[in-house]
Design an enzyme around this catalytic site. Structure first.
Site, short mmCIF file in Angstrom:
data_model
loop_
_atom_site.label_atom_id
_atom_site.label_comp_id
_atom_site.label_asym_id
_atom_site.label_seq_id
_atom_site.Cartn_x
_atom_site.Cartn_y
_atom_site.Cartn_z
N ASN A 148 16.84 14.58 -18.31
CA ASN A 148 16.45 15.39 -19.47
C ASN A 148 16.34 16.84 -19.03
OD1 ASN A 148 15.92 13.37 -21.74
ND2 ASN A 148 14.88 12.46 -19.96
N GLU A 149 17.47 17.52 -19.16
CA GLU A 149 17.57 18.90 -18.71
C GLU A 149 16.86 19.83 -19.69
OE1 GLU A 149 18.47 19.20 -15.82
OE2 GLU A 149 20.40 18.30 -15.30
N PRO A 150 16.66 21.11 -19.32
CA PRO A 150 16.04 22.06 -20.25
C PRO A 150 16.71 21.99 -21.63
CG PRO A 150 16.30 23.08 -18.11
CD PRO A 150 16.97 21.73 -18.03
#
Ligand code: F6R
Length: 247
Positions: A148-150
């Site tokens: 879950n990236e930025p």
């Protein structure tokens, strides 16, 4: 959110493995299963080594464990040495007595037009198993948990995502160059992780210190997925001295 700091990663991993063993044994005595959410990467290696040791030397059985891994690279089949399927089997599953049918990972080779259904089925299977009792996490230098990236908010569930360039460059040595690192992956979402009854995030070394500080002491923000854990009722960070050095 609780923070526990240990002298070494091995000390932290032993403490967490001890808690997991107790949960497994308590549930086994009640004739019940335990649902574990599992992570890959360098961070959980001493934790998995301790679980394997407890199985071999202390008879800890994983026969009542159901596992759901956080994520898998898109495009890698199970036999690829960098696939998370391969990682989990090499570092844990091949050395314990977990039932193969109780092992769950997202697939890296599902066809594009079947990805949405595959992800929905993964979410549903977690629910059908009663939800995750304990979710194990590492943290990426982008603040990701799972992949879950930025930009991943707390409504996200299992889905295909694009990997951040920092994440890909951190993975490049293992793949023999950034050009070999997949650009997408399937990951549980922030909401999936937040749905676990208990969360334990491990982080080691000064390289992780600044992102750990943001996750623990910064604002809860979509820019740092791990910061959402501040809102989880039963989450803890297990850190070594290096990772805790900026707190
Ligand atoms: C792995 C995962 C990632 C890693 C993170 C840290 O399943 O979901 O979030 O936990 O990238 O990786 P390491 O432990 O290699 O520093």
């Amino acid at each position: 959110m609780k923070v526990e700091t240990f002298e070494t990663p091995q000390d932290a991993a032993k403490a967490l493995a001890g808690e997991v063993a107790e949960l497994i044994r308590t549930r086994a005595a009640e004739g019940k299963n335990v649902v574990l959410g599992l992570a890959t990467g360098a961070t959980p290696l001493p934790f998995y080594a301790e679980l394997v040791r407890m199985h071999k030397e202390e008879g800890l059985s994983f026969a009542n464990v159901i596992s759901f891994n956080l994520d898998e690279y898109s495009g890698l089949d199970r036999d690829h040495p960098e696939s998370y399927w391969y990682f989990m089997h090499t570092n844990l599953f091949n050395h314990i007595d977990i039932k193969p049918e109780n092992i769950n990972l997202p697939s890296g080779t599902v066809k594009d037009d079947e990805i949405a259904a595959h992800c929905a089925a993964y979410e549903q299977k977690i629910k059908d198993c009663g939800g995750i009792d304990l979710q194990i996490l590492g943290i990426g230098r982008t603040g990701h948990i799972g992949f879950n990236e930025p930009g991943s908010d707390d409504t996200t569930v299992t889905r295909q995502v694009h990997l951040d360039e920092l994440t890909r460059s951190d993975a490049a040595p293992a793949f023999g160059g950034i050009e070999n690192v997949p650009t997408t992956a399937i990951t549980m979402g922030v909401a999936t992780i937040m749905g676990a009854r208990e969360v334990a995030l491990m982080a080691w070394g000064e390289k992780k210190a600044s992102i750990v500080k943001k996750a623990v002491q910064g604002p809860v923000t979509v820019d740092v997925a791990a910061s959402y854990l501040q809102k989880h009722p039963n989450a803890k960070f297990l850190l070594d001295k290096g990772a805790a050095s900026l707190l």
